[in-house]
Design an enzyme around this catalytic site. Structure first.
Site, mmCIF file in Angstrom:
data_model
loop_
_atom_site.group_PDB
_atom_site.id
_atom_site.type_symbol
_atom_site.label_atom_id
_atom_site.label_comp_id
_atom_site.label_asym_id
_atom_site.label_seq_id
_atom_site.Cartn_x
_atom_site.Cartn_y
_atom_site.Cartn_z
ATOM 1 N N ASP A 170 0.848 -1.202 0.000
ATOM 2 C CA ASP A 170 0.000 0.000 0.000
ATOM 3 C C ASP A 170 0.876 1.241 0.000
ATOM 4 O O ASP A 170 2.083 1.162 0.122
ATOM 5 C CB ASP A 170 -0.876 -0.018 1.260
ATOM 6 C CG ASP A 170 -0.016 -0.096 2.518
ATOM 7 O OD1 ASP A 170 0.430 0.953 2.970
ATOM 8 O OD2 ASP A 170 0.247 -1.214 3.028
ATOM 9 N N ASP B 19 0.681 3.587 2.352
ATOM 10 C CA ASP B 19 0.539 4.154 3.692
ATOM 11 C C ASP B 19 -0.498 5.285 3.650
ATOM 12 O O ASP B 19 -1.516 5.121 2.973
ATOM 13 C CB ASP B 19 1.897 4.605 4.250
ATOM 14 C CG ASP B 19 1.877 4.666 5.768
ATOM 15 O OD1 ASP B 19 1.300 3.769 6.390
ATOM 16 O OD2 ASP B 19 2.432 5.624 6.337
HETATM 17 N N1 ADE Z 1 2.324 -3.259 6.812
HETATM 18 C C1 ADE Z 1 1.732 -3.185 5.610
HETATM 19 N N2 ADE Z 1 1.420 -1.903 5.295
HETATM 20 C C2 ADE Z 1 1.851 -1.142 6.328
HETATM 21 C C3 ADE Z 1 1.833 0.245 6.600
HETATM 22 N N3 ADE Z 1 1.314 1.114 5.747
HETATM 23 N N4 ADE Z 1 2.368 0.675 7.769
HETATM 24 C C4 ADE Z 1 2.902 -0.209 8.643
HETATM 25 N N5 ADE Z 1 2.939 -1.533 8.444
HETATM 26 C C5 ADE Z 1 2.424 -2.000 7.293
#
Ligand code: ADE
Length: 283
Positions: A220, A222
């Site tokens: 992703d 974040d």
């Molecule tokens: N694991 C997968 N995506 C994450 C994110 N955006 N922040 C922290 N851990 C994650």
């Protein structure tokens, strides 16, 4: 055992993060229930071979994915691998991207971290009866094994995956994701990806001299992007399903390559680094 150059018996520990605990990659599987001076690891070890090389697989969050990032017994997990005779520790970690040009589905072979955790034990040298003697100020200048990283990166490229050969992980305590302000701060600090487990795992691996390599699987963006939906469990799991197979392929390709090289000098210098950074009690 697999004999490296006639000198070192290689054994590869694999810690599978979210979505990666598939024991099918191992041949001649057997389960092993182990204990350590630091408690029980997250699950039983699954021992077996990949291309004839001895391996031990462990699900970081337990096979049912029930253990929170803060509650993973990192010390027990890493000690169990060392106890098993591992020379290398290859891991996967699901993460969010902090850069426009690192896309969900991409891979980064980590080379640095920034530690934003605050309630995890980061040393084996804790003064308890079974602990190694002294106080260890382990060097963290280069936390990840350069040689192992190169093998993971080369394998990933050969497989045609979008991959970076470097990456700074910002490890947050979790289990919550980062706020938009935090996410922008991680970017300003120079982070490439954000996750919840690299620290203290890599620190502890260094304390016992393991060659540690981490494949960060980007799921992703974040929460820093104003034009994109912020990270959610849904988005993480969806991308993960599509991409977890990549990590398995990288391991299957990398492990025989590791076994073709000779590691005696590298493992010796790891041990020397530990010794030179450990203060023994004065008499
Ligand atoms: N694991 C997968 N995506 C994450 C994110 N955006 N922040 C922290 N851990 C994650």
């Amino acid at each position: 055992a697999n004999i490296d150059n006639g000198t070192v018996a290689l054994n590869i520990g694999i810690i599978g993060g979210t979505g990666i605990a598939n024991p099918d990659i191992l041949e001649n599987q057997r389960e092993k229930d182990v204990d350590t001076p630091y408690g029980k690891p997250s699950d039983k070890l699954i021992c077996g071979t990949i291309g004839g090389v001895e391996c031990a697989l462990l699900a970081r969050h337990g096979r049912g994915h029930t253990i929170l990032p803060s509650d993973v017994n990192y010390r027990a997990n890493v000690w169990a691998m060392k106890q098993e005779g591992c020379t290398h520790l290859l891991v996967t970690t699901a993460c969010g991207s902090l850069r426009e040009d690192i896309h969900p589905g991409d891979i980064a072979v980590l080379d640095q971290f920034i530690d934003r955790t605050h309630k995890r034990l980061q040393t084996f040298y804790d003064g308890t009866a079974a602990a190694p003697v002294g106080i260890c100020h382990i060097s963290m200048a280069e936390p990840f094994c350069t040689r192992t990283r190169k093998i993971l990166y080369d394998s990933s490229k050969e497989l045609g995956f979008g991959c970076r050969d470097t990456g700074t992980a910002v490890t947050i305590e979790g289990p919550r994701f980062s706020s938009k302000a935090e996410s922008k701060l991680w970017r300003a600090w120079g982070g490439h990806i954000v996750n919840m487990t690299t620290v203290p795992e890599v620190v502890l691996a260094n304390e016992v001299g393991l060659c540690y390599g981490a494949i960060a699987l980007v799921t992703d963006y974040d929460s820093w992007r104003d034009d994109e939906e912020s990270v959610s469990v849904d988005s993480v799991l969806k991308t993960f399903k599509e991409n977890s197979i990549k990590a398995q392929k990288i391991f299957l390709k990398s492990i025989p390559k590791i076994a073709q090289q000779s590691w005696g000098e590298t493992l010796k210098s790891n041990q020397e680094l530990i010794k030179n950074n450990t203060l023994m009690p004065s008499t």
